[in-house]
Scaffold this motif. Structure first.
Motif, mmCIF file in Angstrom:
data_model
loop_
_atom_site.group_PDB
_atom_site.id
_atom_site.type_symbol
_atom_site.label_atom_id
_atom_site.label_comp_id
_atom_site.label_asym_id
_atom_site.label_seq_id
_atom_site.Cartn_x
_atom_site.Cartn_y
_atom_site.Cartn_z
ATOM 1 N N GLY A 1 36.106 -8.486 -24.766
ATOM 2 C CA GLY A 1 37.452 -8.286 -25.282
ATOM 3 C C GLY A 1 38.104 -9.521 -25.874
ATOM 4 N N ILE A 2 37.380 -10.652 -25.965
ATOM 5 C CA ILE A 2 37.963 -11.878 -26.506
ATOM 6 C C ILE A 2 38.459 -11.647 -27.930
ATOM 7 N N ARG A 3 39.633 -12.179 -28.253
ATOM 8 C CA ARG A 3 40.242 -11.957 -29.556
ATOM 9 C C ARG A 3 39.752 -12.998 -30.562
ATOM 10 N N HIS A 4 39.647 -12.544 -31.815
ATOM 11 C CA HIS A 4 39.255 -13.448 -32.884
ATOM 12 C C HIS A 4 40.403 -14.346 -33.323
ATOM 13 N N ALA A 5 41.625 -14.012 -32.912
ATOM 14 C CA ALA A 5 42.810 -14.750 -33.363
ATOM 15 C C ALA A 5 42.718 -16.241 -33.070
ATOM 16 N N GLY B 1 21.854 -7.476 -24.270
ATOM 17 C CA GLY B 1 23.283 -7.299 -24.472
ATOM 18 C C GLY B 1 23.675 -7.617 -25.900
ATOM 19 N N THR B 2 24.859 -7.142 -26.301
ATOM 20 C CA THR B 2 25.356 -7.401 -27.657
ATOM 21 C C THR B 2 26.835 -7.774 -27.599
ATOM 22 N N PHE B 3 27.236 -8.566 -28.556
ATOM 23 C CA PHE B 3 28.645 -8.912 -28.774
ATOM 24 C C PHE B 3 28.939 -8.675 -30.240
ATOM 25 N N ASP B 4 30.126 -8.096 -30.541
ATOM 26 C CA ASP B 4 30.444 -7.804 -31.942
ATOM 27 C C ASP B 4 31.931 -7.982 -32.197
ATOM 28 N N THR C 1 28.223 -5.151 -24.903
ATOM 29 C CA THR C 1 27.382 -4.244 -24.109
ATOM 30 C C THR C 1 26.488 -5.097 -23.210
ATOM 31 N N GLY C 2 25.911 -4.460 -22.206
ATOM 32 C CA GLY C 2 24.877 -5.096 -21.386
ATOM 33 C C GLY C 2 25.307 -6.386 -20.720
ATOM 34 N N TYR C 3 24.560 -7.439 -20.959
ATOM 35 C CA TYR C 3 24.737 -8.726 -20.288
ATOM 36 C C TYR C 3 26.151 -9.278 -20.435
ATOM 37 N N PHE C 4 26.826 -8.983 -21.530
ATOM 38 C CA PHE C 4 28.133 -9.580 -21.797
ATOM 39 C C PHE C 4 29.303 -8.825 -21.169
ATOM 40 N N VAL C 5 29.046 -7.641 -20.603
ATOM 41 C CA VAL C 5 30.129 -6.866 -20.000
ATOM 42 C C VAL C 5 30.707 -7.620 -18.800
ATOM 43 N N GLY C 6 32.036 -7.754 -18.782
ATOM 44 C CA GLY C 6 32.702 -8.430 -17.671
ATOM 45 C C GLY C 6 32.727 -9.940 -17.774
#
Length: 277
Positions: A177-181, A222-225, A167-172
């Motif tokens: 959408g980075i994968r954990h793989a 922003g958040t990343f999860d 969300t927020g700052y991290f969008v785009g």
């Protein structure tokens, strides 16, 4: 008329008491038939417990000597002998183990449970990763499987793949959408002995790091999860997801960041000095 007075004779013989003592009953030889339980894992105590973790190994001994053994689920090291090893199945179950020998039969019932959750805490003696002037934060954590009422030291665990949700700052940004793989998912790790009050400790530490998040100014909230599925397996068998662990990063308008994962946390302000784990 003569009146006669009756006097009890001192020679009267008292009535015999014919009450008999209760007959003694010999104890059945099968009353001594028992199965002694001793878990391989030293913790948790008591080692005579019959609630065990998936894959746990337990030594069973029949009190009357050599016996024939059967089990409703799981694995026995041998179908015969006075002492055998029982390996609990790889899924939650109620398991009956039966021993027959010396003309007697007895059973013991085990309740087998799966890991239910993951708990992490900052590894003792470690610092927080941060690059001065760049939004960034990271920690190293010790990992425990709960509950702590059984041992899970005979299983392996792995993180699975999932997409990053932002969300927020991290969008785009590259985190969107980075994968954990490509960041540790799919690696199977052994579980070690139980630590009382915490759970069975994973052999190794987890690194939860945002990397360098300098995606331009102005900074904003922003958040990343990563909602990471956690799996377990016994002896390279079929795996099963048992928990979802969130690895989260936040940023604010000042460029300060936080990290959290399964209870372990860390924070770094934008202008904090360079530091590492």
């Amino acid at each position: 008329m003569t009146k006669w007075k009756t006097i009890a004779s001192s020679t009267t013989t008292p009535k015999e008491n014919k009450t008999r003592a209760p007959a003694s009953v010999a104890a059945s030889p099968c009353s001594a038939a028992t199965i002694t339980v001793e878990t391989f894992a030293l913790q948790p105590v008591p080692r005579t417990r019959t609630t065990v973790g998936v894959g746990e190994k337990i030594k069973l001994t029949y009190s009357l000597g050599n016996a024939t053994w059967t089990v409703s689920n799981g694995i026995l090291s041998s179908p015969n002998g006075q002492t055998v090893t029982f390996e609990a199945p790889d899924r939650a179950a109620s398991v009956i183990v039966k021993a027959t020998g010396g003309g007697c039969t007895c059973t013991v019932t085990f309740t087998v449970i799966e890991p239910a959750s993951v708990k992490m805490e900052r590894a003792p003696g470690t610092g927080i990763f941060h690059a001065n002037g760049i939004p960034s934060v990271g920690i190293k954590a010790e990992i425990f499987l709960e509950p702590d009422t059984v041992s899970f030291e005979f299983i392996e665990i792995s993180e699975d793949d999932c997409p990053g949700v932002v969300t927020g700052y991290f969008v785009g940004t590259t985190l969107d959408g980075i994968r954990h793989a490509a960041h540790g998912a799919g690696t199977w790790v052994r579980v070690g002995p139980l630590v009382a009050g915490k759970g069975s400790k994973i052999i190794g530490r987890d690194t939860a790091s945002s990397g360098h998040c300098n995606f331009g100014t102005p900074y904003s909230n922003g958040t990343f999860d990563w909602a990471i599925p956690w799996k377990f397996r016994v002896r390279s068998g079929a795996d099963k997801v048992f928990a979802t662990v969130h690895q989260r990063f936040t940023i604010n308008a000042a460029g300060d960041m936080t990290v959290s994962k399964a209870g372990a946390t860390g924070a770094a302000q934008l202008n904090d000095p360079n530091s590492t784990y």
